[in-house]
Design a protein around this motif. Structure first.
Motif, PDB file in Angstrom:
ATOM      1  N   HIS A  13       0.833  -1.203   0.000  1.00 32.89           N
ATOM      2  CA  HIS A  13       0.000   0.000   0.000  1.00 32.89           C
ATOM      3  C   HIS A  13       0.866   1.251   0.000  1.00 32.89           C
ATOM      4  O   HIS A  13       2.020   1.226   0.479  1.00 32.89           O
ATOM      5  N   SER A 115      -0.037   0.170  -4.537  1.00 38.51           N
ATOM      6  CA  SER A 115      -1.431   0.432  -4.866  1.00 38.51           C
ATOM      7  C   SER A 115      -2.309   0.228  -3.650  1.00 38.51           C
ATOM      8  O   SER A 115      -2.031  -0.629  -2.800  1.00 38.51           O
ATOM      9  N   SER A 116      -3.367   1.010  -3.579  1.00 35.25           N
ATOM     10  CA  SER A 116      -4.328   0.832  -2.497  1.00 35.25           C
ATOM     11  C   SER A 116      -5.446  -0.109  -2.934  1.00 35.25           C
ATOM     12  O   SER A 116      -6.338  -0.421  -2.132  1.00 35.25           O
TER      13      SER A 116
END
Length: 116
Positions: A13, A115-116
């Motif tokens: 994240h 990436s979230s």
């Protein structure tokens, strides 16, 4: 030429951390004057992210200064890239490189996705 094997990539994240490792085989890291980490994002040219000399001197691309740290453990024949405060724009395939005459070897690359 030496062989290089990267490990440590993955999905993280934004704001997270990863540590990449590059293990050298077929020769001693002590003979290699410069070890570096490069990265290539889709549709972009490969860029040098960080490098470390046999004397321990380091340099970084501006976009990672203060977030990434390159180091080498001569006893383990390994170079590391500690990546903190990761951003989506750090997403790329990261490659290890051994340079300085007579070396010019690349690893196969390890994917880093932020990436979230």
């Amino acid at each position: 030429q030496v062989q290089l094997m990267e490990s440590g990539g993955g999905l993280v994240h934004p704001g997270g951390s990863l540590r990449l490792s590059c293990t050298v085989s077929g020769g001693s890291i002590l003979r290699i004057s410069s070890m570096g980490w490069h990265r290539q994002a889709p549709g972009k040219q490969r860029e040098l992210v960080a490098a470390i000399s046999d004397g321990g001197g380091t340099n970084y691309v501006d976009s990672v200064k203060g977030r990434f740290t390159i180091s080498r453990d001569n006893a383990k024949n390994t170079v590391y890239l500690q990546m903190n405060s990761l951003k989506p724009e750090d997403t790329a395939v990261y490659y290890c490189h051994a340079g300085g005459f007579p070396f010019d070897s690349w690893g196969q690359g390890t994917q880093v996705t932020v990436s979230s």
